[in-house]
Motif scaffolding. Structure first.
Motif, PDB file in Angstrom:
ATOM      1  N   ALA A 190      -3.076   5.265  -6.260  1.00 30.66           N
ATOM      2  CA  ALA A 190      -4.311   5.078  -5.497  1.00 30.66           C
ATOM      3  C   ALA A 190      -5.483   5.457  -6.388  1.00 30.66           C
ATOM      4  O   ALA A 190      -5.398   6.414  -7.166  1.00 30.66           O
TER       5      ALA A 190
ATOM      6  N   LYS B  32       2.187   1.845  -3.447  1.00 29.12           N
ATOM      7  CA  LYS B  32       1.167   2.348  -4.378  1.00 29.12           C
ATOM      8  C   LYS B  32       0.879   3.829  -4.131  1.00 29.12           C
ATOM      9  O   LYS B  32       0.731   4.597  -5.072  1.00 29.12           O
TER      10      LYS B  32
ATOM     11  N   THR C  87       0.839  -1.206   0.000  1.00 29.28           N
ATOM     12  CA  THR C  87       0.000   0.000   0.000  1.00 29.28           C
ATOM     13  C   THR C  87       0.869   1.249   0.000  1.00 29.28           C
ATOM     14  O   THR C  87       0.609   2.191  -0.755  1.00 29.28           O
TER      15      THR C  87
ATOM     16  N   ILE D 151      -7.417   0.156  -1.290  1.00 29.81           N
ATOM     17  CA  ILE D 151      -6.262  -0.727  -1.406  1.00 29.81           C
ATOM     18  C   ILE D 151      -6.138  -1.602  -0.154  1.00 29.81           C
ATOM     19  O   ILE D 151      -5.885  -2.799  -0.239  1.00 29.81           O
ATOM     20  N   GLU D 152      -6.331  -0.968   1.022  1.00 35.57           N
ATOM     21  CA  GLU D 152      -6.135  -1.691   2.289  1.00 35.57           C
ATOM     22  C   GLU D 152      -7.024  -1.092   3.380  1.00 35.57           C
ATOM     23  O   GLU D 152      -6.854   0.063   3.764  1.00 35.57           O
TER      24      GLU D 152
END
Length: 180
Positions: free
Chosen positions: A68, A62, A59, A152-153
């Motif tokens: 993102a 990214k 993450t 993403i997370e």
């Protein structure tokens, strides 16, 4: 007659001193009140706060790469932190509105976390400090990073929001112990 009693009661409340507990926002009766700073002299004041957003390395990579889905995570977080500092008095019930002269939000990738270290510096020349403004800026910047990267997370964590340093005012300077 009822109006006169109410006015006398209000006048009596207004003259109460802060509770001896040392908590300036609590009166003798234990009620929350806004501190009267009208007699204080304006001084230059500064506060520095920090917080961390912990995430996976994937993450972090990214976000750093600008991949993102919502766009510029760090730019949005900086702007959100600045805006939050300016609106702290509308968020924290007993904070005074302040003529803030500077808000700076810095976001540093920290591969050792992995995640981001967020720091906010706020300045004012006024009768009360800007600790809450700096802490609010950090909090909202961290929340914005979470919001922008949650696709993403979702397991990211926000940790360690604290005051690092403050200057100005009657209580004088404060500096957090290193590593505390």
């Amino acid at each position: 007659m009822a109006k006169a009693k109410a006015a006398a009661k209000t006048k009596k409340k207004a003259g109460k001193r802060p509770a001896p507990s040392g908590l300036s926002h609590i009166d003798q009766s234990g009620r929350a009140n806004m501190v009267d700073v009208s007699a204080k002299a304006p001084t230059e004041r500064m506060a520095l706060a920090e917080g961390k957003v912990i995430m996976t390395k994937a993450t972090l990579d990214k976000v750093i790469a600008g991949n993102a889905m919502k766009g510029d995570v760090l730019g949005a977080a900086r702007l959100a932190g600045i805006m939050a500092a300016k609106h702290t008095h509308g968020l924290i019930p007993l904070c005074h509105p302040l003529p803030i002269t500077k808000v700076e939000v810095d976001i540093f990738p920290e591969h050792s976390l992995p995640g981001f270290l967020v720091q906010a510096t706020v300045k004012v020349t006024g009768k009360t400090g800007v600790e809450m403004e700096a802490l609010t800026a950090v909090s909202i910047a961290c929340l914005t990073i979470y919001d922008m990267a949650k696709a993403i997370e979702k397991s990211m964590r926000i940790e360690g929001i604290r005051l690092l340093e403050k200057t100005g005012g009657k209580s004088g300077p404060y500096k957090a112990e290193a590593g505390a």
